[in-house]
Every structure is written in structure tokens, then in C-alpha cells.
Scaffold this motif. Sequence first.
Motif, PDB file in Angstrom:
ATOM      1  N   ALA A  33      13.610  -1.780 -17.335  1.00  0.00           N
ATOM      2  CA  ALA A  33      12.750  -2.652 -16.533  1.00  0.00           C
ATOM      3  C   ALA A  33      11.317  -2.140 -16.493  1.00  0.00           C
ATOM      4  CB  ALA A  33      13.306  -2.773 -15.118  1.00  0.00           C
ATOM      5  N   ILE A  34      11.139  -0.835 -16.408  1.00  0.00           N
ATOM      6  CA  ILE A  34       9.786  -0.271 -16.389  1.00  0.00           C
ATOM      7  C   ILE A  34       9.040  -0.664 -17.657  1.00  0.00           C
ATOM      8  CG2 ILE A  34       8.517   1.907 -16.576  1.00  0.00           C
ATOM      9  CD1 ILE A  34      10.525   3.058 -14.535  1.00  0.00           C
ATOM     10  N   LYS A  35       9.737  -0.633 -18.778  1.00  0.00           N
ATOM     11  CA  LYS A  35       9.095  -1.000 -20.046  1.00  0.00           C
ATOM     12  C   LYS A  35       8.698  -2.473 -20.068  1.00  0.00           C
ATOM     13  CE  LYS A  35      11.613   2.536 -22.662  1.00  0.00           C
ATOM     14  NZ  LYS A  35      12.623   2.793 -23.710  1.00  0.00           N
ATOM     15  N   GLN A  36       9.384  -3.288 -19.258  1.00  0.00           N
ATOM     16  CA  GLN A  36       9.080  -4.717 -19.221  1.00  0.00           C
ATOM     17  C   GLN A  36       8.273  -5.120 -17.983  1.00  0.00           C
ATOM     18  OE1 GLN A  36      12.366  -7.367 -20.053  1.00  0.00           O
ATOM     19  NE2 GLN A  36      13.341  -5.909 -21.436  1.00  0.00           N
ATOM     20  N   ALA A  37       7.763  -4.123 -17.263  1.00  0.00           N
ATOM     21  CA  ALA A  37       6.989  -4.423 -16.051  1.00  0.00           C
ATOM     22  C   ALA A  37       5.747  -5.231 -16.389  1.00  0.00           C
ATOM     23  CB  ALA A  37       6.595  -3.124 -15.354  1.00  0.00           C
ATOM     24  N   ASN A  38       5.430  -6.170 -15.523  1.00  0.00           N
ATOM     25  CA  ASN A  38       4.233  -6.996 -15.694  1.00  0.00           C
ATOM     26  C   ASN A  38       3.042  -6.216 -15.144  1.00  0.00           C
ATOM     27  OD1 ASN A  38       2.449  -9.032 -16.132  1.00  0.00           O
ATOM     28  ND2 ASN A  38       3.294 -10.426 -14.598  1.00  0.00           N
ATOM     29  N   ALA A  39       2.581  -5.239 -15.939  1.00  0.00           N
ATOM     30  CA  ALA A  39       1.537  -4.322 -15.496  1.00  0.00           C
ATOM     31  C   ALA A  39       0.745  -3.846 -16.712  1.00  0.00           C
ATOM     32  CB  ALA A  39       2.161  -3.128 -14.774  1.00  0.00           C
ATOM     33  N   PRO A  40      -0.477  -3.373 -16.494  1.00  0.00           N
ATOM     34  CA  PRO A  40      -1.263  -2.835 -17.616  1.00  0.00           C
ATOM     35  C   PRO A  40      -0.554  -1.656 -18.285  1.00  0.00           C
ATOM     36  CG  PRO A  40      -2.618  -3.119 -15.653  1.00  0.00           C
ATOM     37  CD  PRO A  40      -1.209  -3.341 -15.223  1.00  0.00           C
ATOM     38  N   THR A  41      -0.902  -1.415 -19.527  1.00  0.00           N
ATOM     39  CA  THR A  41      -0.264  -0.353 -20.303  1.00  0.00           C
ATOM     40  C   THR A  41      -0.379   0.997 -19.611  1.00  0.00           C
ATOM     41  OG1 THR A  41      -0.716  -1.548 -22.347  1.00  0.00           O
ATOM     42  CG2 THR A  41      -0.212   0.796 -22.546  1.00  0.00           C
ATOM     43  N   TRP A  42      -1.548   1.262 -19.020  1.00  0.00           N
ATOM     44  CA  TRP A  42      -1.726   2.571 -18.360  1.00  0.00           C
ATOM     45  C   TRP A  42      -0.761   2.739 -17.191  1.00  0.00           C
ATOM     46  CZ3 TRP A  42      -2.815   2.559 -13.238  1.00  0.00           C
ATOM     47  CH2 TRP A  42      -3.421   1.405 -12.688  1.00  0.00           C
ATOM     48  N   HIS A  92      14.406 -10.838 -15.742  1.00  0.00           N
ATOM     49  CA  HIS A  92      15.346 -10.750 -16.862  1.00  0.00           C
ATOM     50  C   HIS A  92      16.691 -11.364 -16.480  1.00  0.00           C
ATOM     51  CE1 HIS A  92      17.030  -8.960 -20.555  1.00  0.00           C
ATOM     52  NE2 HIS A  92      18.123  -8.824 -19.830  1.00  0.00           N
ATOM     53  N   ALA A  93      17.154 -11.063 -15.273  1.00  0.00           N
ATOM     54  CA  ALA A  93      18.433 -11.619 -14.831  1.00  0.00           C
ATOM     55  C   ALA A  93      18.378 -13.138 -14.741  1.00  0.00           C
ATOM     56  CB  ALA A  93      18.826 -11.014 -13.487  1.00  0.00           C
ATOM     57  N   LEU A  94      17.286 -13.676 -14.214  1.00  0.00           N
ATOM     58  CA  LEU A  94      17.146 -15.130 -14.109  1.00  0.00           C
ATOM     59  C   LEU A  94      17.129 -15.784 -15.490  1.00  0.00           C
ATOM     60  CD1 LEU A  94      14.461 -15.568 -11.298  1.00  0.00           C
ATOM     61  CD2 LEU A  94      16.887 -16.138 -11.150  1.00  0.00           C
ATOM     62  N   LEU A 127       0.817  -1.205   0.000  1.00  0.00           N
ATOM     63  CA  LEU A 127       0.000   0.000   0.000  1.00  0.00           C
ATOM     64  C   LEU A 127       0.856   1.262   0.000  1.00  0.00           C
ATOM     65  CD1 LEU A 127      -2.728  -1.148   2.555  1.00  0.00           C
ATOM     66  CD2 LEU A 127      -3.005  -0.850   0.078  1.00  0.00           C
ATOM     67  N   ASP A 128       2.136   1.100   0.313  1.00  0.00           N
ATOM     68  CA  ASP A 128       3.091   2.208   0.189  1.00  0.00           C
ATOM     69  C   ASP A 128       3.444   2.345  -1.291  1.00  0.00           C
ATOM     70  OD1 ASP A 128       5.291   3.884   0.054  1.00  0.00           O
ATOM     71  OD2 ASP A 128       6.327   2.974   1.753  1.00  0.00           O
ATOM     72  N   PRO A 129       3.086   3.457  -1.940  1.00  0.00           N
ATOM     73  CA  PRO A 129       3.359   3.599  -3.375  1.00  0.00           C
ATOM     74  C   PRO A 129       4.834   3.441  -3.740  1.00  0.00           C
ATOM     75  CG  PRO A 129       1.844   5.306  -2.633  1.00  0.00           C
ATOM     76  CD  PRO A 129       2.357   4.618  -1.401  1.00  0.00           C
ATOM     77  N   THR A 130       5.719   3.805  -2.824  1.00  0.00           N
ATOM     78  CA  THR A 130       7.157   3.659  -3.110  1.00  0.00           C
ATOM     79  C   THR A 130       7.527   2.191  -3.259  1.00  0.00           C
ATOM     80  OG1 THR A 130       7.658   5.699  -1.908  1.00  0.00           O
ATOM     81  CG2 THR A 130       9.475   4.160  -2.270  1.00  0.00           C
ATOM     82  N   ILE A 131       7.012   1.340  -2.352  1.00  0.00           N
ATOM     83  CA  ILE A 131       7.282  -0.094  -2.429  1.00  0.00           C
ATOM     84  C   ILE A 131       6.679  -0.673  -3.705  1.00  0.00           C
ATOM     85  CG2 ILE A 131       6.787  -2.339  -1.376  1.00  0.00           C
ATOM     86  CD1 ILE A 131       8.866  -0.858   0.163  1.00  0.00           C
ATOM     87  N   ALA A 132       5.441  -0.288  -4.007  1.00  0.00           N
ATOM     88  CA  ALA A 132       4.772  -0.830  -5.197  1.00  0.00           C
ATOM     89  C   ALA A 132       5.518  -0.444  -6.469  1.00  0.00           C
ATOM     90  CB  ALA A 132       3.333  -0.323  -5.251  1.00  0.00           C
ATOM     91  N   GLU A 133       5.915   0.808  -6.575  1.00  0.00           N
ATOM     92  CA  GLU A 133       6.619   1.272  -7.776  1.00  0.00           C
ATOM     93  C   GLU A 133       7.975   0.588  -7.907  1.00  0.00           C
ATOM     94  OE1 GLU A 133       8.094   5.497  -9.805  1.00  0.00           O
ATOM     95  OE2 GLU A 133       7.125   5.497  -7.835  1.00  0.00           O
ATOM     96  N   LEU A 134       8.726   0.553  -6.811  1.00  0.00           N
ATOM     97  CA  LEU A 134      10.030  -0.096  -6.839  1.00  0.00           C
ATOM     98  C   LEU A 134       9.895  -1.584  -7.136  1.00  0.00           C
ATOM     99  CD1 LEU A 134      13.089   0.055  -6.349  1.00  0.00           C
ATOM    100  CD2 LEU A 134      12.636  -0.289  -3.914  1.00  0.00           C
ATOM    101  N   GLY A 135       8.856  -2.213  -6.560  1.00  0.00           N
ATOM    102  CA  GLY A 135       8.674  -3.645  -6.756  1.00  0.00           C
ATOM    103  C   GLY A 135       8.423  -4.022  -8.199  1.00  0.00           C
ATOM    104  N   LEU A 136       7.630  -3.248  -8.906  1.00  0.00           N
ATOM    105  CA  LEU A 136       7.327  -3.581 -10.296  1.00  0.00           C
ATOM    106  C   LEU A 136       8.586  -3.575 -11.158  1.00  0.00           C
ATOM    107  CD1 LEU A 136       3.981  -1.644 -10.689  1.00  0.00           C
ATOM    108  CD2 LEU A 136       4.284  -4.102 -11.041  1.00  0.00           C
ATOM    109  N   SER A 137       9.467  -2.593 -10.959  1.00  0.00           N
ATOM    110  CA  SER A 137      10.707  -2.572 -11.744  1.00  0.00           C
ATOM    111  C   SER A 137      11.677  -3.639 -11.247  1.00  0.00           C
ATOM    112  CB  SER A 137      11.360  -1.186 -11.703  1.00  0.00           C
ATOM    113  OG  SER A 137      11.711  -0.812 -10.389  1.00  0.00           O
ATOM    114  N   ALA A 138      11.700  -3.882  -9.925  1.00  0.00           N
ATOM    115  CA  ALA A 138      12.606  -4.898  -9.386  1.00  0.00           C
ATOM    116  C   ALA A 138      12.223  -6.294  -9.874  1.00  0.00           C
ATOM    117  CB  ALA A 138      12.600  -4.852  -7.858  1.00  0.00           C
ATOM    118  N   MET A 139      10.931  -6.562  -9.981  1.00  0.00           N
ATOM    119  CA  MET A 139      10.494  -7.873 -10.468  1.00  0.00           C
ATOM    120  C   MET A 139      10.890  -8.063 -11.933  1.00  0.00           C
ATOM    121  SD  MET A 139       9.271  -9.276  -7.808  1.00  0.00           S
ATOM    122  CE  MET A 139      10.402  -8.212  -6.890  1.00  0.00           C
ATOM    123  N   ALA A 140      10.734  -7.010 -12.737  1.00  0.00           N
ATOM    124  CA  ALA A 140      11.134  -7.105 -14.147  1.00  0.00           C
ATOM    125  C   ALA A 140      12.638  -7.330 -14.265  1.00  0.00           C
ATOM    126  CB  ALA A 140      10.720  -5.839 -14.899  1.00  0.00           C
TER     127      ALA A 140
END
Length: 241
Positions: A192-201, A179-181, A162-175
Motif C-alpha cells: 500500500a505504501i508503494k501505491q500511496a497517493n503521495a509525492p515520490t519523496w 485497491h479493495a474497492l 497534524l498527528d504524524p501517526t494519523i497522517a502516515e496510517l491514513g496514506l496507507s489505509a487510503m491506498a
Amino acid sequence: MAIAPAAVQDLGNELQGLGWVSDLLVAGSLATGDYIPRISDLDLVALVDGRVDTGRKAALAAIHRRLDSGSGAGVKLGCGYVDGATVAELELPHLTWTHGRLVHRTLSRVTRAELVRHGYEVFGRPPGEVFPEVSDADIRAAARAELIGYWGLADRRPWWWLDPTIAELGLSAMARGRHALDHGDLLTKTQAIKQANAPTWLVGYLSARRCGEAVSLPRLRTAWIAWRDARRTVAHAKRAH
């Protein structure tokens, strides 16, 4: 190579004057060419001769406070101080200046990989002479450790997202982790942001924020999307392990 802010060279000058700092190395987005002024953090690593005792700690804090109110104001200058004799010890915490204070934290495997593959020296030796060579398998192991470690903890605490900082960082960190794996190399945060597993918006919102635009993320929707992505990615990392 991105042009380094003046604070980086100023820190180098200050540390050289101490007489017990042998190297200052650049990692992170500045090393990979993805640095965006006042948006990206400045991630530096210094090698010191011997332990950082109370006197040395006070000297480092004074230098950083002086820079943070001068040439380093607003540029998010951080630096980890690693005893050169313990560089190979992966789990050993080191004194680190970050976000206006000194803390103890390890020098992550991902940061070590960034240093070897992309980093450069402000003074002293090139990173490749300080740290061992990093293979694709090492990068996969580094990504796996980060995903299973911190992000595995976050995965089990959905309210964190629910902390927007964690959510934003998490989406790029997961991408970046996926990719590294899969490929054994590193993505920049912008890639990484371009490859985030998230809707286009949502990818559009993240890209705008990366460019410094004042865009607010919808808190609940972003938290749900990011947490769900983390659960899947952490599970993928555990299976790979």
C-alpha cells in the motif's frame, strides 16, 4: 508465512491453560507475510467459550502484562477475545488487548477477511472453519465500511491529520481501501505504501519508516497531502456505495 515471535506461542500456551479459550488465530501482517519485527503490530484473535466476565478479564490482563514485560516486550502484541457464540455479529464490541490495556472494539470486516484469506491457527480450528467464506464483494463492502466509518470521521476533522501517526496510517489505509474497492482483494501495508497517493519523496519517507529507519515526516506538508487524499478516497467510497 512469516516466522512468529516467541510471544505468539507463549500467548497460545497461556490461553490454552485457561480451559475456556478454544482457538487462537493469526491475522494482520503476520498472516499476510508482511510482518516486520518491532515495526508491525501482532494482530491475534481468540475464540472464547462464553462471556468474558470480571474474573476472566482479570486473568487475561495478567497474562498480557506478564508477556508484555517478557517475551512480548516491544513486539506490539494485541489480541481480541470473541465469544464463539457471537462470531457472526459484526457490530458487537469484544474485549481486546492493545497497546498495554484492555478496551472494547468490534472485530472489523477487514480483519475478518484477512483471517479467512490469509490467517492461520496457533491452536484450535483454522480461520476458515470459524468465519464464513469471504467473497470479493465482501471485501469491497468491508473496505467501504472502514473508509466511510472511521476515515469518514477523520475526513471531517482536518486537525487530526497534524498527528504524524494519523497522517502516515491514513496514506496507507487510503491506498488499501482504493485497491479493495477496485479489485476485491487486500493489499499488505508495504504494498500500500508503494501505491500511496503521495509525492515520490513522501513515499520514500514512508518506505524508510516501514523498514525501521528513524525518518521524520514534515508535519504540515504530510498532514495536507494525507488529508486531501482521504477526502478524495472517502468521497470515492461514498459514490461506490
